[in-house]
Write a protein that holds these residues in place. Structure first.
Motif, PDB file in Angstrom:
ATOM      1  N   SER A   1       0.322  -1.485  -0.002  1.00 55.29           N
ATOM      2  CA  SER A   1       0.205  -0.044   0.288  1.00 55.29           C
ATOM      3  C   SER A   1       1.024   1.255   0.096  1.00 55.29           C
ATOM      4  CB  SER A   1      -1.146  -0.015   0.688  1.00 55.29           C
ATOM      5  OG  SER A   1      -0.690   1.280   1.466  1.00 55.29           O
ATOM      6  N   LEU A   2      -0.014   2.111  -1.160  1.00 50.63           N
ATOM      7  CA  LEU A   2       1.351   3.720  -1.048  1.00 50.63           C
ATOM      8  C   LEU A   2       1.116   4.733  -0.079  1.00 50.63           C
ATOM      9  CD1 LEU A   2       3.477   4.908  -2.384  1.00 50.63           C
ATOM     10  CD2 LEU A   2       2.644   5.075  -4.171  1.00 50.63           C
ATOM     11  N   VAL A   3      -0.074   4.873  -0.829  1.00 57.29           N
ATOM     12  CA  VAL A   3      -1.239   5.631   0.317  1.00 57.29           C
ATOM     13  C   VAL A   3      -2.105   5.118   0.984  1.00 57.29           C
ATOM     14  CG1 VAL A   3      -3.129   7.494   0.274  1.00 57.29           C
ATOM     15  CG2 VAL A   3      -0.916   7.280  -1.267  1.00 57.29           C
ATOM     16  N   GLU A   4      -2.491   5.293   2.505  1.00 58.21           N
ATOM     17  CA  GLU A   4      -3.447   4.561   2.910  1.00 58.21           C
ATOM     18  C   GLU A   4      -4.668   5.254   3.989  1.00 58.21           C
ATOM     19  OE1 GLU A   4      -2.154   0.585   4.594  1.00 58.21           O
ATOM     20  OE2 GLU A   4      -4.103   0.753   6.149  1.00 58.21           O
ATOM     21  N   LEU A   5      -5.554   5.752   3.746  1.00 57.55           N
ATOM     22  CA  LEU A   5      -6.426   6.362   4.636  1.00 57.55           C
ATOM     23  C   LEU A   5      -7.112   5.532   6.136  1.00 57.55           C
ATOM     24  CD1 LEU A   5      -5.700   8.241   2.287  1.00 57.55           C
ATOM     25  CD2 LEU A   5      -7.846   8.987   3.290  1.00 57.55           C
ATOM     26  N   ASN A   6      -6.893   5.845   7.820  1.00 57.05           N
ATOM     27  CA  ASN A   6      -7.381   5.149   7.662  1.00 57.05           C
ATOM     28  C   ASN A   6      -8.606   6.064   9.145  1.00 57.05           C
ATOM     29  OD1 ASN A   6      -6.257   2.925   7.390  1.00 57.05           O
ATOM     30  ND2 ASN A   6      -4.813   3.382   8.900  1.00 57.05           N
ATOM     31  N   ASN A   7      -9.726   5.675   8.564  1.00 62.25           N
ATOM     32  CA  ASN A   7     -11.242   6.404   9.656  1.00 62.25           C
ATOM     33  C   ASN A   7     -10.437   8.160   9.161  1.00 62.25           C
ATOM     34  OD1 ASN A   7     -13.232   6.795  11.059  1.00 62.25           O
ATOM     35  ND2 ASN A   7     -12.289   6.744  13.094  1.00 62.25           N
ATOM     36  N   VAL A   8     -10.463   8.338   8.326  1.00 64.52           N
ATOM     37  CA  VAL A   8      -9.739   9.669   7.426  1.00 64.52           C
ATOM     38  C   VAL A   8     -11.645  10.872   8.323  1.00 64.52           C
ATOM     39  CG1 VAL A   8      -8.557  11.659   6.278  1.00 64.52           C
ATOM     40  CG2 VAL A   8      -7.514   9.562   6.862  1.00 64.52           C
TER      41      VAL A   8
ATOM     42  N   TRP B   1      -0.943   7.696   5.695  1.00 64.51           N
ATOM     43  CA  TRP B   1       0.056   6.872   5.345  1.00 64.51           C
ATOM     44  C   TRP B   1       0.370   7.104   3.850  1.00 64.51           C
ATOM     45  CZ3 TRP B   1       2.774   4.546   9.576  1.00 64.51           C
ATOM     46  CH2 TRP B   1       1.917   4.201  10.675  1.00 64.51           C
ATOM     47  N   PHE B   2       1.842   6.921   4.168  1.00 64.81           N
ATOM     48  CA  PHE B   2       2.198   7.800   2.540  1.00 64.81           C
ATOM     49  C   PHE B   2       3.495   6.295   1.882  1.00 64.81           C
ATOM     50  CE2 PHE B   2       5.511  10.197  -0.401  1.00 64.81           C
ATOM     51  CZ  PHE B   2       4.413   8.929  -1.600  1.00 64.81           C
ATOM     52  N   ASP B   3       3.896   5.472   2.120  1.00 65.81           N
ATOM     53  CA  ASP B   3       4.968   5.183   1.613  1.00 65.81           C
ATOM     54  C   ASP B   3       5.257   4.947   2.930  1.00 65.81           C
ATOM     55  OD1 ASP B   3       7.063   4.205  -0.321  1.00 65.81           O
ATOM     56  OD2 ASP B   3       7.821   5.369   0.072  1.00 65.81           O
ATOM     57  N   GLY B   4       4.589   4.156   4.018  1.00 60.88           N
ATOM     58  CA  GLY B   4       5.477   3.703   5.584  1.00 60.88           C
ATOM     59  C   GLY B   4       5.904   4.401   6.332  1.00 60.88           C
ATOM     60  N   GLN B   5       4.959   5.746   6.084  1.00 57.83           N
ATOM     61  CA  GLN B   5       5.094   7.214   6.956  1.00 57.83           C
ATOM     62  C   GLN B   5       3.802   7.860   7.276  1.00 57.83           C
ATOM     63  OE1 GLN B   5       7.244  10.438   5.050  1.00 57.83           O
ATOM     64  NE2 GLN B   5       7.488  11.357   6.852  1.00 57.83           N
ATOM     65  N   LYS B   6       3.716   8.020   8.398  1.00 58.31           N
ATOM     66  CA  LYS B   6       2.594   8.698   8.397  1.00 58.31           C
ATOM     67  C   LYS B   6       2.901  10.171   8.332  1.00 58.31           C
ATOM     68  CE  LYS B   6      -0.219   9.163  13.021  1.00 58.31           C
ATOM     69  NZ  LYS B   6      -0.429   9.244  14.099  1.00 58.31           N
ATOM     70  N   ILE B   7       1.879  10.526   7.253  1.00 61.70           N
ATOM     71  CA  ILE B   7       2.517  12.037   7.507  1.00 61.70           C
ATOM     72  C   ILE B   7       0.946  12.825   7.619  1.00 61.70           C
ATOM     73  CG2 ILE B   7       3.158  11.466   4.721  1.00 61.70           C
ATOM     74  CD1 ILE B   7       0.626  11.991   3.377  1.00 61.70           C
ATOM     75  N   THR B   8      -0.108  12.559   8.338  1.00 60.98           N
ATOM     76  CA  THR B   8      -1.083  13.257   8.739  1.00 60.98           C
ATOM     77  C   THR B   8      -0.586  14.544   9.695  1.00 60.98           C
ATOM     78  OG1 THR B   8      -1.433  11.155   9.753  1.00 60.98           O
ATOM     79  CG2 THR B   8      -3.401  13.092   9.880  1.00 60.98           C
TER      80      THR B   8
ATOM     81  N   GLY C   1       6.908  12.302  -2.345  1.00 58.81           N
ATOM     82  CA  GLY C   1       6.376  12.618  -3.211  1.00 58.81           C
ATOM     83  C   GLY C   1       4.759  11.983  -4.300  1.00 58.81           C
ATOM     84  N   ILE C   2       4.230  13.066  -3.577  1.00 59.58           N
ATOM     85  CA  ILE C   2       3.189  13.130  -4.087  1.00 59.58           C
ATOM     86  C   ILE C   2       2.855  14.528  -4.755  1.00 59.58           C
ATOM     87  CG2 ILE C   2       0.816  13.778  -2.856  1.00 59.58           C
ATOM     88  CD1 ILE C   2       1.650  12.118  -0.629  1.00 59.58           C
ATOM     89  N   ALA C   3       2.312  13.900  -5.725  1.00 52.41           N
ATOM     90  CA  ALA C   3       2.019  14.990  -7.097  1.00 52.41           C
ATOM     91  C   ALA C   3       0.539  15.627  -7.126  1.00 52.41           C
ATOM     92  CB  ALA C   3       3.032  15.063  -7.696  1.00 52.41           C
ATOM     93  N   HIS C   4      -0.219  17.103  -6.470  1.00 52.12           N
ATOM     94  CA  HIS C   4      -1.536  16.826  -7.276  1.00 52.12           C
ATOM     95  C   HIS C   4      -1.587  18.006  -7.744  1.00 52.12           C
ATOM     96  CE1 HIS C   4      -4.778  19.200  -4.356  1.00 52.12           C
ATOM     97  NE2 HIS C   4      -5.298  18.203  -5.195  1.00 52.12           N
ATOM     98  N   VAL C   5      -2.166  17.568  -8.964  1.00 54.95           N
ATOM     99  CA  VAL C   5      -3.279  18.273  -9.902  1.00 54.95           C
ATOM    100  C   VAL C   5      -4.400  18.525  -9.915  1.00 54.95           C
ATOM    101  CG1 VAL C   5      -3.268  18.870 -12.777  1.00 54.95           C
ATOM    102  CG2 VAL C   5      -1.819  16.577 -11.550  1.00 54.95           C
ATOM    103  N   PRO C   6      -4.554  19.888  -9.471  1.00 58.50           N
ATOM    104  CA  PRO C   6      -5.699  20.041  -8.804  1.00 58.50           C
ATOM    105  C   PRO C   6      -7.084  20.436  -9.839  1.00 58.50           C
ATOM    106  CG  PRO C   6      -4.395  22.636  -8.190  1.00 58.50           C
ATOM    107  CD  PRO C   6      -3.759  21.094  -8.860  1.00 58.50           C
ATOM    108  N   GLU C   7      -8.098  20.302  -9.332  1.00 59.69           N
ATOM    109  CA  GLU C   7      -9.364  20.680  -9.872  1.00 59.69           C
ATOM    110  C   GLU C   7      -9.391  22.305 -11.025  1.00 59.69           C
ATOM    111  OE1 GLU C   7     -13.189  19.999  -7.823  1.00 59.69           O
ATOM    112  OE2 GLU C   7     -14.269  21.105  -9.366  1.00 59.69           O
ATOM    113  N   GLY C   8      -9.709  22.230 -12.172  1.00 60.09           N
ATOM    114  CA  GLY C   8      -9.407  23.913 -12.427  1.00 60.09           C
ATOM    115  C   GLY C   8      -8.205  24.248 -13.593  1.00 60.09           C
TER     116      GLY C   8
END
Ligand code: ATP
Length: 234
Positions: free
Chosen positions: A2-9, A60-67, A78-85
């Motif tokens: 798992s590269l990205v994981e959201l737990n109860n967000v 979690w991202f790539d084994g690290q908690k990023i919250t 290492g996360i690229a976000h291409v936003p709406e618009g």
């Protein structure tokens, strides 16, 4: 893995709870799509991963908690976000927009190499290299926005409605490029209102409704699910 994981967000805009405790996972190498109606919480899910909205729960991202990390730290991890618009810089040229995408890369040589690499996927950007972003067509601007996202050499690309406002032929092109990027190893989380085409290219999908994940399955299964067909593929 798992590269990205959201737990109860949960995600909040002031007193408004836009995400009500969602669980979501993207494995390395996958295209995962998140579909849902206007206001369901799709963009908020991406913003939560990027640290752009107040959240509770664990990301979690790539084994690290990023919250609760700063957005620029998350981007650099290492996360690229291409936003709406799209939100390219309209007064800057294609070249300058791409260079801005590599904001923390010091090596000019590396930046040049990455720009060259982006021309493989986006040959149109090479033709428009010295043109200002604001004078390009919607499809070209979307290509530029994605190419700019790739300039940091991310491990995952978060795409928010890349097909929005584009003519059908360009929509097809954008989806083809997303698939091509994935076939060369890029992991992608794709938010789309165009559920049919998103599910066509995705491995798995999640359906979000008023801040809750109501369905998740292989994309092929979701395409034949009656609830999905009635609400999102009609
Ligand atoms: P769309 O496709 O319309 O963008 P979406 O599924 O991406 O929809 P979000 O933008 O994530 O939806 O919005 C989820 C909820 O959060 C909506 O009820 C929206 O009104 C609310 N919301 C989003 N941004 C803000 C904000 N900055 N302040 C207050 N509420 C917000």
């Amino acid at each position: 893995m798992s590269l990205v994981e959201l737990n109860n967000v949960q995600a909040f805009y002031g007193g408004i709870e836009a995400l009500k405790g969602i669980n979501l996972e993207v494995k390395a190498g996958e295209i995962v799509t998140l579909i849902g109606s206007n206001g369901a919480g799709k963009s908020t899910t991406l913003k939560s991963i990027c640290g752009q909205v107040q959240t509770k729960g664990e990301i979690w991202f790539d084994g690290q908690k990023i919250t609760s990390l700063e957005p620029h730290v998350i981007a650099q991890s290492g996360i690229a976000h291409v936003p709406e618009g799209r939100r390219i810089f309209p007064r800057l040229t294609v070249k300058e927009n791409l260079e801005m995408g590599a904001f923390s890369v010091k090596s000019k040589k590396l930046i040049k190499e990455r720009i060259e690499k982006s021309f493989v996927y986006f040959p149109r950007l090479k033709e428009r290299y010295h043109q200002t972003g604001g004078t390009m067509s919607g499809g070209e601007q979307q290509m530029l926005a994605i190419a700019r996202g790739l300039m940091m050499n991310p491990k995952i690309l978060l795409l928010d409605e890349p097909s929005m406002g584009l003519a059908p032929v360009l929509v097809d092109q954008i989806f083809e490029i997303i698939q091509e990027l994935n076939s060369t190893g890029m992991t992608i989380l794709l938010v789309e209102q165009n559920a049919y085409q998103a599910l066509q290219i995705a491995h798995r999908g999640y359906v979000i409704q008023t801040g809750e994940i109501i369905l998740q399955d292989d994309a092929k299964v979701l395409l034949t699910n009656n609830q999905v067909r009635e609400a999102y593929l009609a």
